[in-house]
Design a protein around this motif. Structure first.
Motif, PDB file in Angstrom:
ATOM      1  N   GLN A 135       0.385 -10.702 -10.010  1.00  0.00           N
ATOM      2  CA  GLN A 135       0.497  -9.288  -9.651  1.00  0.00           C
ATOM      3  C   GLN A 135       0.224  -9.019  -8.169  1.00  0.00           C
ATOM      4  OE1 GLN A 135       1.409  -6.777 -12.023  1.00  0.00           O
ATOM      5  NE2 GLN A 135       1.957  -8.720 -13.005  1.00  0.00           N
ATOM      6  N   TYR A 136       0.242 -10.044  -7.345  1.00  0.00           N
ATOM      7  CA  TYR A 136      -0.171  -9.869  -5.956  1.00  0.00           C
ATOM      8  C   TYR A 136       0.702  -8.858  -5.213  1.00  0.00           C
ATOM      9  CZ  TYR A 136       3.746 -12.848  -4.512  1.00  0.00           C
ATOM     10  OH  TYR A 136       4.997 -13.347  -4.289  1.00  0.00           O
ATOM     11  N   ARG A 137       2.021  -8.915  -5.416  1.00  0.00           N
ATOM     12  CA  ARG A 137       2.910  -8.027  -4.667  1.00  0.00           C
ATOM     13  C   ARG A 137       2.723  -6.567  -5.102  1.00  0.00           C
ATOM     14  NH1 ARG A 137       7.144  -9.156  -1.453  1.00  0.00           N
ATOM     15  NH2 ARG A 137       7.003 -11.355  -2.037  1.00  0.00           N
ATOM     16  N   GLN A 138       2.592  -6.350  -6.402  1.00  0.00           N
ATOM     17  CA  GLN A 138       2.383  -4.991  -6.883  1.00  0.00           C
ATOM     18  C   GLN A 138       1.078  -4.415  -6.346  1.00  0.00           C
ATOM     19  OE1 GLN A 138       3.483  -7.638  -8.510  1.00  0.00           O
ATOM     20  NE2 GLN A 138       4.431  -7.127 -10.477  1.00  0.00           N
ATOM     21  N   GLU A 139       0.038  -5.235  -6.324  1.00  0.00           N
ATOM     22  CA  GLU A 139      -1.267  -4.759  -5.841  1.00  0.00           C
ATOM     23  C   GLU A 139      -1.192  -4.370  -4.367  1.00  0.00           C
ATOM     24  OE1 GLU A 139      -4.705  -5.010  -7.070  1.00  0.00           O
ATOM     25  OE2 GLU A 139      -4.208  -5.482  -9.149  1.00  0.00           O
ATOM     26  N   ILE A 140      -0.454  -5.145  -3.590  1.00  0.00           N
ATOM     27  CA  ILE A 140      -0.364  -4.876  -2.149  1.00  0.00           C
ATOM     28  C   ILE A 140       0.463  -3.625  -1.877  1.00  0.00           C
ATOM     29  CG2 ILE A 140       0.529  -5.755   0.049  1.00  0.00           C
ATOM     30  CD1 ILE A 140      -0.122  -8.588  -1.014  1.00  0.00           C
ATOM     31  N   LEU A 141       1.553  -3.453  -2.611  1.00  0.00           N
ATOM     32  CA  LEU A 141       2.470  -2.356  -2.319  1.00  0.00           C
ATOM     33  C   LEU A 141       2.023  -1.025  -2.905  1.00  0.00           C
ATOM     34  CD1 LEU A 141       5.889  -4.194  -2.788  1.00  0.00           C
ATOM     35  CD2 LEU A 141       4.614  -3.780  -0.679  1.00  0.00           C
TER      36      LEU A 141
END
Length: 703
Positions: A135-141
């Protein structure tokens, strides 16, 4: 003055210490540990657990940290991480603390569990936030994600090669690489913009299974080639606040078949073999420590059988093994590696039981010596015991013992240092000198964030510091000593050349740091671009050396006052009255802006007691203010700008033309020195390019 390091971190456990055990287990295990210079991870784990059960949290923490320097036994690491979690709150605080978010493209639960242990060894107490699987990209965006609610100081991007959006063979390799690099750098930019956290990214370890075989080397668009290029381009793109962990190098070092294990991937989406997770955690922690300013600074070297083979006093200069033959080549290779460390900013010192003249002759006359006397910042060759010499070396260089790393071939000397000066890290060299380079290369805590001009000249700076200590001892009085230094403080512009050094000082300075605020280069640049902000950058030189940029002040207009947000100085120049001159510069800045007072605050930390009374000494008055729960013990101070103030006048103060914009009301010319005993030079703020209000008389500074 002593320069901060990571006091108490990585101390070798004192194996002679006796803690009253509840069941005799501590004494039994301590005896077992004493039989081996490097106990196994399992024995360190058992000792940590035994100390915890015996009610000795400090001992439990020491042994838990000692485990990280042994083998990578995952079970032992996991148990030690549990001991650390329970016992660290009751032990001495670590030099740094940080909130670390682990964002992974694979299962990172084991890595996140071990990272606090590895980080504590590096000198950082961390609180961990872990995102959900992949989920790294969702958390960042997502600005409302748990990541930003956590408010991290550091974000670790634990990603693997399978996450790279690259084809098996690219028709347009350059475009594919550029697009992939942009995917990751845009994430860095989002994190930095939204929460200001530092970013540490794992680079891509290239899998060993390559369908193209050796033909991949001839195929420019092959995925392995693209991954290697992406790693290199990420390295070039990583600026301030971005650290990289070279997973490709780590994987190649242990072997790709050891780094990758298909069983773990197919069963639990674990991209790194569990056996290698401790190694990954250790190197990630070293990079985090470098980002937060707790790396070790000085490599202290024995001579006989360490830099050359044989005993100089017995074999003579012609009899030592160096350069010729297999053994001589091994010692020469070790010296070559030490030279490379020195070139990247690691300070070198010598600590030897030897005749000084004989030891120096080897550096001056032996044709195979790679190291020269000019490479050594402090040379101690005498018959004092090694712990005594190490304390003297630290004092002469103005470093804490916790900044030193000691290398000696003699196990007895190493053990003496471990037990008597436990703050010093001790490397256990193998018996065979062919393994010396590997032993030193495996030590991760010399990591740094960038190479600056000051880093490259560090040896000369510290050697000058040692010479300075000798001159001070010979001076009849401190004032005469200071006058004899012929010191010049130069105010320089904050620009693209000085910004990396300013960010480095802000990131790592502990002792002379009134507020302890940490900011990266991007944040400093944004702050400086505001016309209401004043930034002072000061260099110092004397007859011994140019010490480089050593003082930084960031102050912001607040109503009728100039509020000091950040005021720090390098430990190398503390006590020379530069702080008095800087105070005069701050007062001059406030007067130029038509303000009536200077306000500042002192936020106490574990290491900045040195400046607790600075404002009072400089004529500031204590101001009653509401308590700040986030900064307990903070005191507030104020001083009218028109109150009389005179500096000690022991140095010249020069304002460069780039740092001082034109001002028709100036009584001094840019670049003109301040007369001794007079007030500091008036100067205008240098900020990054912008339109400046004319009513503040702040003209654009030539670039």
């Amino acid at each position: 003055m002593i320069e901060p390091g990571d006091a108490g971190v990585g101390d070798e456990p004192d194996r002679t210490r006796q803690v009253p055990p509840r069941d005799g287990r501590v004494a039994e295990l301590t005896a077992l540990a004493a039989a081996s210079e490097i106990p196994t991870a399992a024995l360190c784990r058992d000792l940590a657990v035994a100390h915890e059960r015996a009610g000795d949290p400090a001992g439990a923490v020491r042994w838990a940290l000692a485990l990280t320097d042994t083998d990578g036994d995952l079970g032992a690491w996991s148990a030690a991480a549990g001991v650390l979690r329970r016992c660290l709150p009751a032990a001495a605080p670590l030099p740094r603390s940080a909130r670390v978010a682990v964002l992974g493209s694979y299962t990172t639960s084991q890595f996140a569990a071990l990272l606090p242990l590895a980080a504590a060894r590096a000198g950082v107490a961390v609180e961990i936030y872990e995102c959900g699987y992949g989920q790294y990209r969702q958390e960042i965006l997502d600005p409302g994600s748990g990541l930003y609610s956590f408010a991290p100081d550091v974000v670790v991007l634990a990603v693997h090669a399978g996450e790279a959006a690259l084809p098996a063979v690219a028709d347009e390799p350059d475009a594919a690489v550029a697009a992939e690099v942009r995917r990751w750098t845009s994430l860095w930019e989002t994190i930095r913009a939204r929460c200001g956290a530092r970013v540490v990214q794992h680079t891509f370890a290239v899998p060993g299974e390559i369908a193209l075989g050796h033909l991949a080397l001839r195929t420019g668009g092959a995925r392995p080639t693209l991954l290697a290029r992406v790693n290199a381009e990420l390295g070039r793109a990583a600026g301030d606040g971005i650290g990289l962990v070279d997973c490709e190098r780590l994987a190649a070092d242990v072997g790709k078949r050891a780094w990758f294990d298909a069983r773990y991937w197919h069963r639990s989406k674990q991209a790194v073999s569990l056996a290698q997770v401790p190694l990954l955690a250790r190197h990630t922690a070293a990079v985090i420590g470098a980002q937060l300013g707790v790396s070790r600074k000085c490599l202290v070297l024995d001579l006989d059988n360490t830099l050359w083979g044989g005993v100089l006093g017995e074999e003579g200069l012609a009899g030592i093994a160096l350069g010729d033959g297999a053994v001589g080549e091994a010692f020469a290779a070790f010296q070559d590696y030490v030279v490379e460390l020195n070139n990247r900013g690691v300070v070198l010192a010598v600590c030897s039981k030897n005749n000084d003249a004989d030891a120096r002759e080897a550096f001056e006359r032996h044709p195979a010596m790679r190291l020269r006397l000019d490479d050594i910042a402090c040379f101690s060759a005498c018959w004092d015991d090694k712990p005594t010499q190490l304390r003297r070396i630290a004092a002469d260089l103005g470093l804490g013992l916790d900044s030193l790393v000691f290398v000696d071939d003699n196990p007895a000397e190493r053990e003496a240092v471990r037990q008597l000066v436990g703050e010093v890290d001790v490397l256990a060299l193998p018996a065979d000198p062919h393994g010396y380079v590997r032993a030193l290369a495996d030590y991760p805590f010399f990591e740094t964030t960038a190479l600056t001009a000051e880093d490259a000249a560090r040896t000369a700076t510290y050697r000058a510091r040692a010479e300075l200590a000798a001159a001070q001892a010979a001076a009849p009085s401190l004032e005469q000593f200071h006058r004899g230094l012929d010191m010049t403080a130069t105010v320089v512009a904050l620009d693209e050349l000085t910004l990396p050094r300013v960010a480095q000082l802000v990131g790592k300075t502990n002792q002379f740091n009134l507020t302890g605020r940490r900011r990266g280069a991007d944040e400093i640049a944004r702050l400086a671009a505001d016309p209401a902000t004043a930034v002072l950058c000061v260099r110092l030189a004397d007859r011994f050396a140019d010490h480089g940029l050593v003082a930084v002040v960031i102050a912001v207009e607040a109503d009728d006052a100039l509020a000091v947000d950040t005021w720090l100085m390098s430990c190398r120049v503390i006590g020379r009255t530069l702080e008095d001159e800087v105070a005069g510069l701050i007062l001059a800045q406030a007067r130029r802006r038509g303000l009536v007072r200077i306000v500042g605050e002192y936020r106490p930390s574990a290491k900045n007691a040195l400046v607790a009374g600075l404002y009072e000494r400089l004529g500031f008055t204590w101001v009653d203010a509401p308590d700040d729960p986030s900064a307990p013990g903070t005191t507030h101070w104020s001083r009218a700008v028109d109150a009389p103030y005179a500096t000690p006048g022991l140095m010249r103060v020069v304002v460069t033309a780039a740092a001082a914009g034109p001002d028709r009301d100036r009584t001094d010319q840019p670049g003109a020195p301040v007369e001794p005993g007079g007030s500091s030079a008036e100067l205008s703020t240098h900020v990054f390019a912008q339109t400046r209000p004319q009513d503040r008389r702040m003209e654009e500074v030539p670039r």
